[in-house]
Design a protein around this motif. Structure first.
Motif, PDB file in Angstrom:
ATOM      1  N   TYR A 158       0.830  -1.205   0.000  1.00 58.64           N
ATOM      2  CA  TYR A 158       0.000   0.000   0.000  1.00 58.64           C
ATOM      3  C   TYR A 158       0.866   1.256   0.000  1.00 58.64           C
ATOM      4  N   ALA A 159       1.944   1.254   0.806  1.00 55.63           N
ATOM      5  CA  ALA A 159       2.828   2.420   0.882  1.00 55.63           C
ATOM      6  C   ALA A 159       3.476   2.707  -0.462  1.00 55.63           C
ATOM      7  N   VAL A 160       3.917   1.665  -1.142  1.00 54.27           N
ATOM      8  CA  VAL A 160       4.542   1.848  -2.450  1.00 54.27           C
ATOM      9  C   VAL A 160       3.518   2.288  -3.486  1.00 54.27           C
ATOM     10  N   SER A 161       2.303   1.741  -3.402  1.00 55.02           N
ATOM     11  CA  SER A 161       1.267   2.100  -4.385  1.00 55.02           C
ATOM     12  C   SER A 161       0.842   3.554  -4.258  1.00 55.02           C
ATOM     13  N   MET A 162       1.022   4.147  -3.077  1.00 57.76           N
ATOM     14  CA  MET A 162       0.639   5.542  -2.874  1.00 57.76           C
ATOM     15  C   MET A 162       1.731   6.520  -3.298  1.00 57.76           C
TER      16      MET A 162
ATOM     17  N   VAL B 180       0.350  19.710   3.710  1.00 57.19           N
ATOM     18  CA  VAL B 180      -0.268  18.420   4.041  1.00 57.19           C
ATOM     19  C   VAL B 180      -0.326  17.528   2.812  1.00 57.19           C
ATOM     20  N   LEU B 181      -0.877  18.049   1.738  1.00 61.37           N
ATOM     21  CA  LEU B 181      -0.920  17.332   0.468  1.00 61.37           C
ATOM     22  C   LEU B 181      -0.018  18.042  -0.536  1.00 61.37           C
TER      23      LEU B 181
ATOM     24  N   SER C 171       0.791  13.599   2.750  1.00 58.22           N
ATOM     25  CA  SER C 171       1.808  13.290   1.742  1.00 58.22           C
ATOM     26  C   SER C 171       3.182  13.076   2.348  1.00 58.22           C
ATOM     27  N   GLN C 172       3.473  13.783   3.418  1.00 55.99           N
ATOM     28  CA  GLN C 172       4.784  13.638   4.053  1.00 55.99           C
ATOM     29  C   GLN C 172       4.978  12.221   4.577  1.00 55.99           C
TER      30      GLN C 172
ATOM     31  N   GLY D 129      -1.006  10.782  -2.356  1.00 53.57           N
ATOM     32  CA  GLY D 129      -2.284  11.020  -1.673  1.00 53.57           C
ATOM     33  C   GLY D 129      -3.096  12.126  -2.314  1.00 53.57           C
ATOM     34  N   TRP D 130      -4.423  12.061  -2.073  1.00 52.25           N
ATOM     35  CA  TRP D 130      -5.325  13.068  -2.663  1.00 52.25           C
ATOM     36  C   TRP D 130      -6.516  13.380  -1.751  1.00 52.25           C
ATOM     37  N   ARG D 131      -6.756  12.521  -0.735  1.00 54.50           N
ATOM     38  CA  ARG D 131      -7.918  12.727   0.119  1.00 54.50           C
ATOM     39  C   ARG D 131      -7.661  13.840   1.127  1.00 54.50           C
ATOM     40  N   GLU D 132      -8.482  14.864   1.099  1.00 50.11           N
ATOM     41  CA  GLU D 132      -8.347  15.966   2.032  1.00 50.11           C
ATOM     42  C   GLU D 132      -9.135  15.696   3.310  1.00 50.11           C
ATOM     43  N   GLN D 133      -8.795  16.417   4.349  1.00 53.59           N
ATOM     44  CA  GLN D 133      -9.521  16.287   5.609  1.00 53.59           C
ATOM     45  C   GLN D 133     -10.968  16.761   5.418  1.00 53.59           C
TER      46      GLN D 133
END
Length: 460
Positions: free
Chosen positions: A71-75, A198-199, A103-104, A80-84
């Motif tokens: 999962y970590a590699v696939s992201m 964040v993103l 994203s960090q 990432g794209w999902r916002e709070q």
């Protein structure tokens, strides 16, 4: 021809028949199967503990990859794209926040996973070679070490592996991994600009182009800071060396009395913590500090001297104060060398009629440069990264309006301001890479062209 023969001899010396290719081509079924089940070959040849250790490493790696690694590699490609989100909770009659992607952390875990995979591949290769070695030794009827024998060898012929294991692990975990992470950060837009804290996304070489573009405000500051960094490093290194060498020669003369006292006076400044000395000097040179106050009191000046408020004054001030900080170290280095120059050389020069100047340039200086060239390169590198002197004395000031770098900022202090103060993490990462490139080129080119490198055994 001799060099080529030497290289071939060294290559043969380190060659081993226990290779992954050999295991793949010539290994039996168990050895080949050990490429999928690590340690199987060792277990089959009764090296149970070693085989189980390899198998445990494989199981642990697969468990990590299945539970989180894949999962970590696939992201990594998207970061990432999902916002709070703020969601209404009917049961509690309140709004609740649902965390989005960070994203960090995605970048950190992704890089760590790839790094872990690379390390696993190295262990996998060792496991395959170990299985193949067990097969060949068993076929030849030779003795296979037990785990107890392997463990004992760590305190004998393999002592270097035992002693290097912990330091190497520390370097890999706390130096190499963070370095790779910081390098990858340079290819993102991770900064407060555009609210990408964040993103953030991959931007390729856009940040590098921004910094190298002299038409951009950041680019102009980069070239200005780079130029001053090199000027500072040259002056700080050369003046420290020349001044320290002169003082060391004067103290080391036969005619000089109380040599120990004079050396003690200079070494005393080393005993005082540097940050204390620098902060005191900074206070003394302020417009209302003791230096300006006394000068104005006795009518020597009418207005306070701009030690840290004008660019030229500030740059000269930090160079001069750095002399006071650095000269004692040079005195100690040069003193040790002077005391080891053979006295016969000076006696022969005196018999030949050489005066003091000729003796210095023909004997003393060449000897010291031969021995101290690596030290000078190290000192030059240290001055480029001399965070303490600049930050504690001038803080990089004076700083023009709307600029992120001051007139006395070095690349390292500018990097600190960009990341800690301004939160331009991508710019800071690029500056770090640029600093490394400058240091690597200067250090390698300079050292490889010195007598210390070319003729290490030929001096004297």
């Amino acid at each position: 021809m001799k060099k080529a023969a030497t290289k071939k001899k060294k290559a043969k010396e380190f060659q081993t028949p226990y290779t992954v290719t050999g295991a793949l081509v010539k290994g039996n079924a168990i050895t080949k199967l050990s490429m999928l089940i690590m340690g199987l070959g060792n277990i089959a040849h009764k090296q149970i503990v070693k085989g189980l250790m390899f198998l445990a490493i494989e199981v642990a790696y697969l468990y990590y990859m299945i539970s989180y690694g894949f999962y970590a590699v696939s992201m990594l490609p998207s970061l990432g794209w999902r916002e709070q989100e703020k969601v209404w909770n009917d049961a509690k009659s309140i709004y609740e926040y649902q965390a989005g992607d960070n994203s960090q952390l995605i970048l950190l875990y992704g890089v760590a996973t790839l790094y872990l995979t690379f390390m696993f591949i190295i262990v996998w290769r060792e496991a395959v070679k170990s299985s193949y070695k067990s097969e060949l030794l068993a076929k030849a009827g030779k003795h296979l070490n037990t785990f107890k024998e392997d463990f004992k060898s760590l305190f004998d012929q393999n002592l270097h592996k035992l002693l290097l294991a912990l330091p190497l692990m520390g370097i890999l975990l706390f130096t190499v991994l963070p370095l790779i992470y910081n390098i990858t950060m340079a290819f993102t837009n991770y900064s407060t600009s555009g609210e990408h804290l964040v993103l953030f996304d991959w931007v390729g070489f856009a940040t590098f182009k921004k910094i190298l573009n002299i038409g951009d405000s950041i680019g102009k500051q980069f070239y200005s800071v780079l130029g001053w960094t090199l000027i500072w490093a040259v002056f700080a290194t050369v003046l420290n060396y020349i001044s320290g060498m002169i003082l060391a020669i004067i103290i080391n003369r036969k005619e000089t009395r109380a040599k120990g006292f004079w050396r003690f006076c200079f070494v005393l400044s080393i005993a005082v913590p540097q940050f204390v000395s620098l902060l005191i000097m900074r206070s003394m040179l302020q417009p209302t500090g003791i230096v300006n106050t006394l000068l104005m009191k006795y009518g020597i000046i009418d207005t306070a001297l701009p030690f840290f408020t004008k660019a030229i004054w500030a740059r000269v001030t930090v160079i001069v104060i750095n002399l006071w900080v650095g000269i004692p170290y040079t005195i100690l280095q040069v003193t040790g060398i002077l005391q080891n120059i053979p006295a016969e050389l000076y006696e022969a020069a005196k018999i030949d009629g050489a005066n003091a100047v000729q003796t210095f340039f023909k004997i003393t200086l060449p000897y010291m440069l031969f021995v101290m060239t690596p030290y000078l390169i190290t000192q030059f590198t240290g001055n480029i990264n001399n965070f303490n002197v600049i930050y504690l004395l001038s803080g990089g000031n004076p700083t023009p309006v709307d600029a992120t770098a001051g007139k006395t900022d070095l690349l390292v202090t500018w990097l600190y301001k960009l990341t800690v103060d301004k939160k331009y993490y991508n710019l800071g990462a690029v500056i770090g890479i640029m600093t490394f490139v400058v240091l690597a080129i200067v250090a390698l080119v300079t050292y490889r062209n010195t007598t210390s490198y070319k003729d290490e055994e030929g001096f004297m």
